[in-house]
Design a protein around this motif. Structure first.
Motif, PDB file in Angstrom:
ATOM      1  N   VAL A 124       0.848  -1.191   0.000  1.00 24.60           N
ATOM      2  CA  VAL A 124       0.000   0.000   0.000  1.00 24.60           C
ATOM      3  C   VAL A 124       0.885   1.244   0.000  1.00 24.60           C
ATOM      4  O   VAL A 124       1.836   1.333   0.787  1.00 24.60           O
ATOM      5  N   SER A 125       0.559   2.190  -0.848  1.00 27.35           N
ATOM      6  CA  SER A 125       1.298   3.444  -0.905  1.00 27.35           C
ATOM      7  C   SER A 125       0.343   4.615  -1.012  1.00 27.35           C
ATOM      8  O   SER A 125      -0.823   4.439  -1.406  1.00 27.35           O
ATOM      9  N   GLY A 126       0.827   5.778  -0.643  1.00 25.86           N
ATOM     10  CA  GLY A 126       0.044   6.999  -0.799  1.00 25.86           C
ATOM     11  C   GLY A 126      -0.927   7.289   0.317  1.00 25.86           C
ATOM     12  O   GLY A 126      -1.696   8.251   0.225  1.00 25.86           O
ATOM     13  N   GLY A 127      -0.925   6.477   1.360  1.00 23.20           N
ATOM     14  CA  GLY A 127      -1.841   6.708   2.467  1.00 23.20           C
ATOM     15  C   GLY A 127      -1.198   6.342   3.786  1.00 23.20           C
ATOM     16  O   GLY A 127       0.019   6.106   3.842  1.00 23.20           O
ATOM     17  N   THR A 182      -7.273  -6.199  11.656  1.00 17.68           N
ATOM     18  CA  THR A 182      -7.395  -4.864  12.219  1.00 17.68           C
ATOM     19  C   THR A 182      -6.101  -4.077  12.064  1.00 17.68           C
ATOM     20  O   THR A 182      -5.082  -4.599  11.613  1.00 17.68           O
ATOM     21  N   ARG A 183      -6.144  -2.817  12.444  1.00 14.03           N
ATOM     22  CA  ARG A 183      -5.022  -1.911  12.181  1.00 14.03           C
ATOM     23  C   ARG A 183      -3.718  -2.394  12.798  1.00 14.03           C
ATOM     24  O   ARG A 183      -2.652  -2.286  12.191  1.00 14.03           O
ATOM     25  N   THR A 184      -3.812  -2.904  14.010  1.00 14.38           N
ATOM     26  CA  THR A 184      -2.592  -3.346  14.688  1.00 14.38           C
ATOM     27  C   THR A 184      -2.280  -4.815  14.440  1.00 14.38           C
ATOM     28  O   THR A 184      -1.230  -5.307  14.853  1.00 14.38           O
ATOM     29  N   ASN A 219       3.268  -3.252   9.409  1.00 14.69           N
ATOM     30  CA  ASN A 219       3.012  -1.822   9.269  1.00 14.69           C
ATOM     31  C   ASN A 219       4.285  -1.039   8.922  1.00 14.69           C
ATOM     32  O   ASN A 219       4.207   0.061   8.369  1.00 14.69           O
ATOM     33  N   ALA A 220       5.435  -1.586   9.222  1.00 13.43           N
ATOM     34  CA  ALA A 220       6.693  -0.929   8.849  1.00 13.43           C
ATOM     35  C   ALA A 220       6.933  -1.014   7.345  1.00 13.43           C
ATOM     36  O   ALA A 220       7.632  -0.171   6.776  1.00 13.43           O
TER      37      ALA A 220
END
Length: 119
Positions: free
Chosen positions: A24-27, A52-54, A74-75
């Motif tokens: 994913v890029s741009g966000g 989920t997000r985490t 996430n990194a």
């Protein structure tokens, strides 16, 4: 402009495995819940998995539970789908999607990657 790019699809024999990636890029990747969906020929798109997000919670369709594993880094702004014990009925185009508002209504979609499982 948020972009999602899937990779890792291909042709595999039944019982085999594949690992899909979605970059994913741009966000702000860490603020999105992420999902995987698939669409087989002649069928509607269906939910496969969500994280989920985490990464603290994951969800699976009954048809893939125990065989597929969703994860995220996430990194690296990347979400993965490890697919084991593949079956011919898993054949489909697989899409990743980002849920920005955490409403389970996905805002951004990738272009898809083909997974074909031969019997």
């Amino acid at each position: 402009q948020v972009q999602l790019v899937e990779s890792g699809g291909g042709l595999v024999q039944a019982g085999g495995y594949l690992r899909l990636s979605c970059a994913v890029s741009g966000g702000t990747f860490s603020s999105y819940a992420m999902g995987w969906f698939r669409q087989a020929p002649g069928k509607d798109r269906e939910f496969v998995s969500r994280i989920t997000r985490t990464g603290g919670s994951t969800y699976y369709a009954d048809s893939v539970k125990g065989r597929f594993t969703i994860s995220r880094d996430n990194a690296k702004n990347t979400v993965y789908l490890q697919m084991n014990s593949l079956k011919p009925e898993d054949t489909a185009v697989y899409y990743c999607a980002a849920d920005r508002t955490l409403s389970r209504s996905y805002d951004y979609w990738g272009q898809g990657t083909q997974v074909t499982v031969s019997s």
